[in-house]
Design a protein around this motif. Structure first.
Motif, PDB file in Angstrom:
ATOM      1  N   LYS A  13      11.870 -29.700  41.896  1.00  0.00           N
ATOM      2  CA  LYS A  13      12.879 -30.761  42.046  1.00  0.00           C
ATOM      3  C   LYS A  13      12.284 -31.982  42.736  1.00  0.00           C
ATOM      4  O   LYS A  13      12.515 -33.114  42.315  1.00  0.00           O
ATOM      5  CB  LYS A  13      14.092 -30.243  42.823  1.00  0.00           C
ATOM      6  N   GLU A  17      11.804 -35.663  41.022  1.00  0.00           N
ATOM      7  CA  GLU A  17      12.513 -36.798  41.621  1.00  0.00           C
ATOM      8  C   GLU A  17      11.562 -37.959  41.880  1.00  0.00           C
ATOM      9  O   GLU A  17      11.937 -39.120  41.741  1.00  0.00           O
ATOM     10  CB  GLU A  17      13.204 -36.384  42.915  1.00  0.00           C
ATOM     11  N   ALA A  63      16.267 -27.226  39.177  1.00  0.00           N
ATOM     12  CA  ALA A  63      14.850 -27.428  38.867  1.00  0.00           C
ATOM     13  C   ALA A  63      14.654 -27.149  37.384  1.00  0.00           C
ATOM     14  O   ALA A  63      14.893 -26.042  36.921  1.00  0.00           O
ATOM     15  CB  ALA A  63      13.980 -26.491  39.696  1.00  0.00           C
TER      16      ALA A  63
END
Length: 98
Positions: A13, A17, A63
């Motif tokens: 994740k 990002e 995720a």
């Protein structure tokens, strides 16, 4: 099917990002062909804006991981873990599911 540890899910994740070109993004795992002197096909991990045609999409706790067909077969009964070093570098490891 490949599973992720909590740590691996958090790292995936965070990585996606950082390179978030779309909300559809994730980490893509693909196979690379055997090279001279290699023990077999290797795996390549790279950020991806979206899955490619034929990719298996895994979404665990937000995720997103995209697996090409060969990687999906290779990792079917595996678990992906991650470790973050003190300097921030990330190492992924693949192990057998319990």
């Amino acid at each position: 099917m490949l599973t992720l540890t909590d740590t691996a899910a958090d790292v995936v994740k965070q990585l996606t990002e950082i390179d978030a070109s779309t909300e559809e993004g994730g980490l893509r795992i693909s196979t690379q062909p055997e090279g001279e002197g290699d023990e077999g096909p290797g795996l390549v991990l790279s950020p991806a804006a979206a899955p490619e045609d034929g990719d298996q999409v895994l979404d665990e706790s937000g995720a997103r991981v995209f697996l090409d067909e060969s990687a999906a077969v290779m990792l079917d009964d595996k678990i992906l873990d991650a470790q973050v070093d003190a300097d921030g570098s990330v190492q992924f490891a693949v192990g057998m599911q319990a």
